[in-house]
Design an enzyme around this catalytic site. Structure first.
Site, PDB file in Angstrom:
ATOM      1  N   ASP A 151      34.875  36.337  35.928  1.00 53.02           N
ATOM      2  CA  ASP A 151      35.149  37.596  35.197  1.00 53.02           C
ATOM      3  C   ASP A 151      34.047  37.861  33.965  1.00 53.02           C
ATOM      4  O   ASP A 151      33.260  37.053  33.774  1.00 53.02           O
ATOM      5  CB  ASP A 151      36.793  37.627  34.426  1.00 53.02           C
ATOM      6  CG  ASP A 151      37.111  39.060  34.680  1.00 53.02           C
ATOM      7  OD1 ASP A 151      36.133  40.034  34.354  1.00 53.02           O
ATOM      8  OD2 ASP A 151      38.250  39.267  34.504  1.00 53.02           O
TER       9      ASP A 151
HETATM   10  C1  NOJ Z   1      36.730  42.596  33.641  1.00 55.47           C
HETATM   11  C2  NOJ Z   1      38.093  42.818  34.329  1.00 55.47           C
HETATM   12  O1  NOJ Z   1      38.983  41.740  34.024  1.00 55.47           O
HETATM   13  C3  NOJ Z   1      37.941  42.816  35.966  1.00 55.47           C
HETATM   14  O2  NOJ Z   1      39.132  42.880  36.312  1.00 55.47           O
HETATM   15  C4  NOJ Z   1      36.886  43.454  36.372  1.00 55.47           C
HETATM   16  O3  NOJ Z   1      36.708  43.409  37.863  1.00 55.47           O
HETATM   17  C5  NOJ Z   1      35.554  43.255  35.685  1.00 55.47           C
HETATM   18  N1  NOJ Z   1      35.534  43.345  34.111  1.00 55.47           N
HETATM   19  C6  NOJ Z   1      34.283  43.866  36.054  1.00 55.47           C
HETATM   20  O4  NOJ Z   1      34.422  45.435  35.519  1.00 55.47           O
END
Ligand code: NOJ
Length: 734
Positions: A289
């Site tokens: 993430d």
């Molecule tokens: C943080 C989020 O937790 C995740 O779900 C997302 O895909 C990513 N950022 C990218 O934006």
């Protein structure tokens, strides 16, 4: 994701030609940084939008006006394997650099958060799962895939399939609710929709299932918080949707931010290697993430970035989102032997395999003409499916004295500022819509020529305007339709809440209208189950409208006037008051089940039952269940019953099948969903319905993570929700 022999050979040959730096480049996901004016990254800007620090309009303005640095030279040097973005022209420019100017011409993965539609924003997942309509869930995902590809996006950070049992967690809006079985069917439908139509490379994307794993079980529902659970809970509750997604061929997965039983998911080799890759068979790759590798230093599991990177890749985390730790440090870790070349090669192969499977080597560019078409208008077919999905996802929670549907010719009063907030219909993580496409509830009512006056009065974050309240009270109509709930920024990432009652002065507004003897019908717009005890007791009718997407207004209008008959059900349990969370129907049996006697498992200051149970939803007609019989075959139990439409309108019922393993070697849930089906009946019509319960579905995972089928007594339930059911018993010897 299946590759042909030729494709596998192509990947291997390519890998053999790559330098160490080029390999590491493939494992690096980069995001544009914003230059000039202010110093923040695109990721941060997206997060600011998501958590409500800036509005969609401000976001759009910043995005269109601000200069962005896409780090073209890094792409040219082969340091970047994937980027984030949804700008079609830029996508072609960057692909051109990757394909024509790098030594090996490897195209880019272009990822984006297309969680519930891009241009055509359909209902948020928690709502859409309540349609219990797998085919429709697949169709909306397939639209998302086509629109994504048209914008140059070939990798969607979806579906989000975190089973969510605590509505305080803001991200409940993004996933399919509290039930592992429903979430697994949702996951399968979404993977088929996103990845399934490979007839042209314009029609499919690589899915990225997330967040692996246990993110939704964060303690106290507080986002990014620690997660602790038993092995059997992990396997029985949180893993099943991921297993289903992998069985359906999902190309990638995103590791969750949280630690699971003390090991951050970013560096957790048990979950990433043993479970996801070895056991569930992911042959694509795992991405972190955003910024998560670096956050392992904050977790206190790695002493610095270098160690965090080494732990991550060794644990099976193939691609680094956003930190450049792999790019900056992995080469020396390989040289000093902390990370082996085999580990690196395996990660690179996985990324290349997805690129090959997507057809990017043959077709890296998008047809900019398609985008021009989308920029003018969304295809009619997409709008129609979006409206159907919204109509089938809304849930009728209360309808006292059959006040609904309303007579279109009778005047009513519309209140609540959410009714006239077009962008709000899109819900959390909607990053590609245009305001002109969003149909607010007020607009939807106008579209159907309804006869009403409108007074905004107040909203989730605005206080009561007393002159508008007086006007509503003094209006000549005794029926009030009140649109109340949450702003879309109140759910989603970083939007956990301790208070689940209607925010701001909305309840006060409703109370004032009730005191004036108005009959109040609430249309809810929200991204999580709210505590609705007071509303349930006092209002005449309630429609749970969630954030239903760009066709929300038209769908709500169809339901209010009876042009459609509601058939949606709740994908999650609703509490009556704050403090009942986490609340979910399939909790394990206790030694002292809740009852009115003192020493039982309950709160003494809340009702025993939830406000609305999982699977609940009314119709403008009524359904009767009777004559439940069970017939055992060698591989299944055929569950047969009679369903009748006992009301005056045609209607569709979602029949639900639950089981309980009465005695087992570990404590089992009081009920577990194991099947559902939609049945449409004319008034007075009856149908014999059979649901087949596969015996292989009647087992559970023990505390070793092994799936076991244990002989003995099972209770089998059928009904229109998880609480009101018929029951029968059967002894099974597997
Ligand atoms: C943080 C989020 O937790 C995740 O779900 C997302 O895909 C990513 N950022 C990218 O934006």
């Amino acid at each position: 994701m299946k590759l042909t022999k030729e494709q596998i050979n192509f990947v291997n040959n390519l890998l053999n030609k790559m330098t160490l730096e080029e390999k590491i480049g493939q494992l690096t996901q980069d995001s544009p940084s914003i230059v000039g004016g202010f110093d923040i990254s695109f990721d941060e800007l997206v997060e600011m939008l998501t958590d409500g620090r800036i509005s969609q309009t401000e976001f759009n303005k910043k995005i269109t006006n601000v200069k962005r640095d896409y780090h073209e030279d890094d792409i040219r040097n082969g340091f970047v394997g994937a980027v984030m973005g949804n700008d079609p022209k830029k996508a072609n420019e960057l692909q051109k650099i990757a394909v024509e100017e790098t030594r090996l011409g490897i195209p880019l993965l272009i990822g984006f958060d297309v969680i519930h539609g891009l241009r055509t924003v359909y209902p948020i997942a928690i709502a859409e799962a309540g349609s219990f309509d797998d085919e429709l869930m697949q169709k909306t995902a397939s639209i998302a895939a086509k629109e994504s590809r048209a914008y140059g996006i070939n990798w969607n950070f979806a579906p989000m399939i975190d089973v969510a049992r605590d509505s305080r967690w803001g991200r409940v809006s993004e996933g399919p609710g509290e039930d592992p079985y429903l979430s697994s069917r949702f996951a399968t439908a979404k993977i088929k929709g996103l990845q399934g139509d490979q007839s042209s490379s314009n029609n499919y994307v690589a899915a990225c299932t997330k967040h692996f794993v246990g993110y939704s079980a964060c303690e106290g529902g507080r986002d990014y918080n620690t997660t602790t659970m038993s092995t059997n809970t992990l396997f029985n509750v949180y893993l099943p949707p991921f297993k289903a997604a992998m069985n359906a061929g999902a190309c990638s997965a995103m590791a969750a931010f949280n630690d699971l039983n003390g090991i951050p998911c970013t560096v957790n080799s048990y979950t990433l290697r043993n479970i996801l890759k070895d056991e569930f068979g992911l042959n694509g790759f795992v991405v972190s993430d955003a910024n998560a590798i670096k956050e392992c230093v904050n977790h206190g599991i790695a002493e610095n970035d270098i160690v965090a990177g080494e732990m991550a890749i060794n644990a099976g985390l193939d691609m680094d989102m956003g930190t450049r730790i792999y790019l900056n440090h992995l080469a020396s870790s390989i040289k000093n032997g902390t990370v082996s070349m085999d580990v690196l090669d395996d990660a690179v192969k996985r990324v290349l395999s997805v690129k090959v499977w997507l057809g990017l080597f043959e077709n890296p560019y998008i047809d900019e003409k398609i985008i021009e078409q989308y920029d003018c208008a969304i295809p009619k077919e997409h709008i129609n499916i979006c409206k159907e999905s919204a109509e089938k996802s809304l849930v009728l929670l209360k309808n006292e004295e059959n006040i609904l549907p309303l007579d279109k010719n009778k005047k009513f009063t519309l209140v609540g500022s959410l009714a006239d907030s077009p962008d709000e219909v899109t819900g959390s993580w909607a990053l590609g819509f245009k305001s002109k496409d969003c149909v607010s509830i007020k607009k939807g009512l106008e579209n159907s020529n309804a006869n009403f006056d409108y007074y905004p009065i107040c909203g989730p974050n605005t206080s009561i305007n007393s002159s508008e309240l007086d006007s509503a009270i003094n209006s000549d109509s005794d029926i009030i339709v009140a649109v109340v709930g949450e702003l879309k920024s109140m759910s989603g990432e970083a939007s956990s809440k301790a208070n689940l009652i209607l925010p701001g002065q909305q309840r006060e507004m409703l109370a004032s209208l009730l005191r004036a003897n108005k009959k109040v019908i609430a249309i809810l717009m929200n991204g999580r189950p709210l505590a609705l005890g007071w509303e349930k007791e006092n209002l005449k009718a309630i429609i749970e409208g969630w954030h239903l997407g760009i066709q929300m207004g038209n769908a709500i209008s169809s339901a209010l006037f009876g042009d459609i008959n509601p058939s949606g059900k709740l994908s999650c349990t609703f509490p009556s008051v704050n403090g009942q969370e986490p609340l979910y129907y399939n909790h394990t049996s206790t030694g002292r089940p809740a009852s009115n006697s003192k020493f039982t498992s309950k709160y003494v200051d809340t009702p025993l039952e939830p406000c609305f149970p999982f699977g609940y939803g009314l119709s403008y007609t009524t359904f009767k269940y009777d004559s439940l019989t069970l017939k055992e075959t060698p591989s299944s139990v055929n569950v047969t019953f009679n369903l009748s439409n006992t009301g005056k309108r045609p209607g569709t019922e979602t029949v639900q099948l639950y089981i309980q393993d009465v005695t087992a070697s570990i404590v089992r849930p009081i009920k577990e969903l194991k099947g559902y089906k939609k049945v449409s009946l004319q008034p007075g019509e009856s149908q014999t319905v059979t649901l087949t319960l596969d015996k292989s579905e009647m087992g559970f995972y023990n505390n070793m993570g092994q799936y076991v089928l244990e002989n003995g007594l099972f209770k089998i339930y059928v009904g229109g929700n998880s609480k009101d059911t018929l029951v029968s018993k059967i002894n099974i010897n597997f």
